[in-house]
Structures are given as C-alpha cells and as structure tokens.
Design a protein around this motif. Structure first.
Motif, PDB file in Angstrom:
ATOM      1  N   GLY A  12      42.103 125.952  56.847  1.00 40.81           N
ATOM      2  CA  GLY A  12      42.904 125.748  58.041  1.00 40.81           C
ATOM      3  C   GLY A  12      41.989 125.691  59.254  1.00 40.81           C
ATOM      4  N   ASP A  13      42.492 126.075  60.407  1.00 36.54           N
ATOM      5  CA  ASP A  13      41.704 126.036  61.633  1.00 36.54           C
ATOM      6  C   ASP A  13      40.678 127.171  61.671  1.00 36.54           C
ATOM      7  OD1 ASP A  13      42.914 123.797  62.682  1.00 36.54           O
ATOM      8  OD2 ASP A  13      44.527 124.961  63.630  1.00 36.54           O
ATOM      9  N   TYR A  17      37.112 130.730  59.317  1.00 33.52           N
ATOM     10  CA  TYR A  17      38.254 129.849  59.053  1.00 33.52           C
ATOM     11  C   TYR A  17      39.398 130.614  58.402  1.00 33.52           C
ATOM     12  CZ  TYR A  17      35.832 125.425  60.010  1.00 33.52           C
ATOM     13  OH  TYR A  17      35.198 124.382  60.617  1.00 33.52           O
ATOM     14  N   GLU A  69      40.394 124.964  68.429  1.00 32.70           N
ATOM     15  CA  GLU A  69      41.404 123.973  68.099  1.00 32.70           C
ATOM     16  C   GLU A  69      40.742 122.731  67.505  1.00 32.70           C
ATOM     17  OE1 GLU A  69      43.784 123.090  71.465  1.00 32.70           O
ATOM     18  OE2 GLU A  69      44.554 125.127  71.703  1.00 32.70           O
ATOM     19  N   ASN A  70      41.413 122.121  66.548  1.00 35.38           N
ATOM     20  CA  ASN A  70      40.916 120.908  65.904  1.00 35.38           C
ATOM     21  C   ASN A  70      39.515 121.111  65.317  1.00 35.38           C
ATOM     22  OD1 ASN A  70      43.259 119.460  66.744  1.00 35.38           O
ATOM     23  ND2 ASN A  70      42.313 119.214  68.770  1.00 35.38           N
ATOM     24  N   ALA A  71      39.340 122.230  64.609  1.00 32.81           N
ATOM     25  CA  ALA A  71      38.055 122.528  63.983  1.00 32.81           C
ATOM     26  C   ALA A  71      37.662 121.391  63.044  1.00 32.81           C
ATOM     27  CB  ALA A  71      38.145 123.839  63.211  1.00 32.81           C
ATOM     28  N   ALA A 116      38.806 121.639  59.251  1.00 30.89           N
ATOM     29  CA  ALA A 116      40.188 121.981  58.907  1.00 30.89           C
ATOM     30  C   ALA A 116      40.774 120.881  58.023  1.00 30.89           C
ATOM     31  CB  ALA A 116      41.018 122.144  60.170  1.00 30.89           C
TER      32      ALA A 116
END
Length: 202
Positions: free
Chosen positions: A80-81, A47, A86-88, A91
């Motif tokens: 964050g991600d 991450y 994408e869209n972890a 996050a």
C-alpha cells in the motif's frame, strides 16, 4: 506491525488413512520497512501491505508403508502507501519474495527389511515466479522453477544411512537479483547436489 487472521480446518478420514488440512489467512502489515536502491543511493520507507492466501495439505496411506502427499499455497501480496507519503512510488507493487503459488507432490516408502527398515521417497516442487526487489524491476524478477528431489536409505535401531539428492534435473536458476549502479548481480541457487549421511539418535 502485523494483524494476522487465519481460519481453517484439519480432518482425518478413510479410517485415518487420509488427512486434509486447509487454511486461509490475511496478514495486514503497517510500517513494514522496505529498502530500494537507485543511482547508488539506498532508500528505506515504511509501507503498509496486505498478504493473503490459502494453504492446503493432503496425506494418503493407500497401503501399509506407503504415504502419498501433496501441499500447496496460493498467495497474493501487495504494497500500500508508504507512511506519510502520498502516491508512494511502489504502492501497488507485488510484495518481495511472495510467489502466486507453490505446490509439491511426493511419496515416501517405509518397509521392513532384515532387522531394520528400507526407506525411499521423492518429491516434485513447482513454484511461480516472484520479485526479489520492491521496485518489481526485471533484474529482481525470479522466474518460476520446477525441482525434483529424492532419497533412499536404511534404518536400523537408532542408526540411519541415507543418500539424498536435490535439484536432480540440474536446473540452473537464481533466488534473488538486484541492480546497483553498473553492477547487477543475481544469486544462483545450488546445482544438482548429493548428500550421504550417517546419523544416530540419542
């Protein structure tokens, strides 16, 4: 990997009987490995994260032999991600083991007595709650704590005799917790603890 930024100042005043240090920091992480468990399966992802805050410490010597002090920190840490995803799922969650604030106030006394010095002191620590797992679930939530510690002793030449106590109010609390299938353990902290020590400097 982390890019760390810090700015602050250190100061002495009242004829060097008081000291105030303040700093602000930002730690910008990339590819920080974080592990989570769900359904008996462990998953590790890299991450990004940003951890920022302000630290301060104050020391004052109002009279000879007495020091009053305080220190504290305000934290804000968020993931964050995940790298390449994408869209972890996690996050925006709070970083593990990052509490919003922690503050400690204390006093130390050091007075001549006979051929040596009598010493004693105490401090009171307050820490906000935090999460010990990246999913920020209830099992990994660690509540806020308030802890009292103290010591008393005598020093002569290179010898020191000291009796110290931690968690004097005997608070029952834990430092981490996590879920693993049907087992959901929490790791308890030490209860009221006494220590008698005799030491010599060489």
């Amino acid at each position: 990997k982390v890019k760390a930024y810090e700015i602050g100042f250190k100061s002495d005043f009242f004829d060097r009987k008081a000291r105030l240090n303040v700093s602000a920091f930002i730690n910008d992480y990339s590819s920080i490995q974080q592990q989570n468990q769900a359904g008996g399966v462990f998953t590790t992802l890299n991450y990004s994260a940003k951890h920022k805050g302000i630290e301060a410490e104050l020391n004052v010597r109002p009279v000879h032999g007495l020091t009053l002090w305080a220190n504290g920190v305000y934290n804000d840490g968020v993931y964050g991600d995940a790298v390449g995803i994408e869209n972890a799922a996690y996050a925006g969650n709070d970083m593990i083991n990052v509490f919003k604030y922690q503050a400690t106030i204390g006093a130390d006394l050091d007075l001549p007595l006979g051929n040596g010095n009598f010493i004693m002191g105490a401090n009171y620590n307050m820490r906000a709650d935090y999460f010990s797992t990246i999913d920020n679930n209830a099992m990994g939530h660690v509540p806020s704590t308030q802890l009292l510690a103290a010591y008393i002793g005598y020093e002569i030449n290179d010898w020191s005799l000291r009796l110290s106590g931690k968690n004097l109010t005997n608070e029952i609390y834990y430092t981490t917790g996590f879920g693993f299938d049907h087992v959901n353990p929490r790791m308890m902290a030490d209860p009221r603890t006494w220590r008698l020590s005799l030491s010599k400097k060489f």
